[in-house]
Scaffold this motif. Structure first.
Motif, PDB file in Angstrom:
ATOM      1  N   UNK A 116       5.453   8.888  -4.376  1.00  0.00           N
ATOM      2  CA  UNK A 116       5.685   9.684  -5.664  1.00  0.00           C
ATOM      3  C   UNK A 116       6.941   9.029  -6.274  1.00  0.00           C
ATOM      4  N   UNK A 117       6.734   9.549  -7.879  1.00  0.00           N
ATOM      5  CA  UNK A 117       7.830   9.211  -8.636  1.00  0.00           C
ATOM      6  C   UNK A 117       9.309   9.475  -8.036  1.00  0.00           C
ATOM      7  N   UNK A 118       9.376  10.598  -7.398  1.00  0.00           N
ATOM      8  CA  UNK A 118      10.838  10.886  -7.070  1.00  0.00           C
ATOM      9  C   UNK A 118      11.065  10.513  -5.569  1.00  0.00           C
ATOM     10  N   UNK A 119      10.355   9.563  -5.042  1.00  0.00           N
ATOM     11  CA  UNK A 119      10.692   8.901  -3.932  1.00  0.00           C
ATOM     12  C   UNK A 119      10.005   9.407  -2.698  1.00  0.00           C
ATOM     13  N   UNK A 120       9.360  10.726  -2.614  1.00  0.00           N
ATOM     14  CA  UNK A 120       8.811  10.981  -1.368  1.00  0.00           C
ATOM     15  C   UNK A 120       7.235  10.667  -1.325  1.00  0.00           C
ATOM     16  N   UNK A 121       6.889  10.764  -0.240  1.00  0.00           N
ATOM     17  CA  UNK A 121       5.233  10.684   0.273  1.00  0.00           C
ATOM     18  C   UNK A 121       4.608  11.965   0.278  1.00  0.00           C
ATOM     19  N   UNK A 122       3.695  12.294  -0.515  1.00  0.00           N
ATOM     20  CA  UNK A 122       3.196  13.730  -0.498  1.00  0.00           C
ATOM     21  C   UNK A 122       2.595  13.714   1.054  1.00  0.00           C
ATOM     22  N   UNK A 124       0.936  -1.235  -0.027  1.00  0.00           N
ATOM     23  CA  UNK A 124       0.161   0.030  -0.007  1.00  0.00           C
ATOM     24  C   UNK A 124       1.056   1.146   0.223  1.00  0.00           C
ATOM     25  N   UNK A 125       1.846   1.467   0.811  1.00  0.00           N
ATOM     26  CA  UNK A 125       2.732   2.512   1.026  1.00  0.00           C
ATOM     27  C   UNK A 125       3.546   2.605  -0.321  1.00  0.00           C
ATOM     28  N   UNK A 126       3.882   1.574  -0.953  1.00  0.00           N
ATOM     29  CA  UNK A 126       4.665   1.711  -2.336  1.00  0.00           C
ATOM     30  C   UNK A 126       3.851   2.264  -3.138  1.00  0.00           C
TER      31      UNK A 126
END
Length: 164
Positions: A111-117, A105-107
């Motif tokens: 976001x594509x750049x690696x962060x979680x908005x 779920x978290x994956x």
């Protein structure tokens, strides 16, 4: 419909500047043509639910972002949900299954750049005076589009009293 834009996609706005190629940058853009009827209905239901429960749940839980990312990635949780009774012993297999389910779920939310908005409501008390200043100086319509003004009004309406 509002869409979250991240990374270099967010950097396409001429008013933004970045020294790290917009890594971790996130902005909301309005696209009048975005979203299927089903998605729009789900967003309206989430808004209604948030408004109705705003005194019980102060934060939005980033629901619009979560919905958008899961739709875009066509996410479907395929790992079974583990349910335990009160005094039931947690097995190694149950813990492993739950961890795998959460990681999947978290994956999907990354976001594509690696962060979680995420929502940052720490300085939201600035919004109302900010809008008032733009209104008084006659710049409100120059700075904010009609959709931005509509969302700002919704935001200020759902704020619990005493927040600003």
């Amino acid at each position: 419909m509002w869409r979250l834009r991240t990374g270099t996609e967010a950097g396409q706005d001429p008013h933004l500047f970045s020294t790290n190629n917009y890594l971790g940058r996130q902005i909301w853009k309005f696209d009048a043509n975005a979203g299927s009827q089903e998605e729009l209905a789900e967003v309206e239901e989430a808004r209604r639910n948030f408004t109705d429960n705003r005194t019980s749940f102060k934060a939005s839980a980033d629901l619009l972002w979560r919905m958008q990312f899961l739709w875009e990635k066509k996410f479907e949780q395929k790992i079974r949900r583990v349910r335990l009774d009160d005094a039931e012993k947690i097995t190694h297999e149950d813990a492993k299954t739950t961890l795998r389910r959460g990681l999947l779920y978290m994956a999907a939310l990354q976001a594509d750049d690696g962060h979680w908005p995420a929502e940052n409501s720490g300085c939201m008390f600035f919004i109302a005076p900010f809008v008032i200043c733009f209104y008084i100086t006659g710049h409100l319509n120059e700075i904010f589009s009609q959709e931005h003004r509509k969302e700002l009004m919704r935001f200020m309406y759902v704020l619990p009293s005493g927040s600003i």
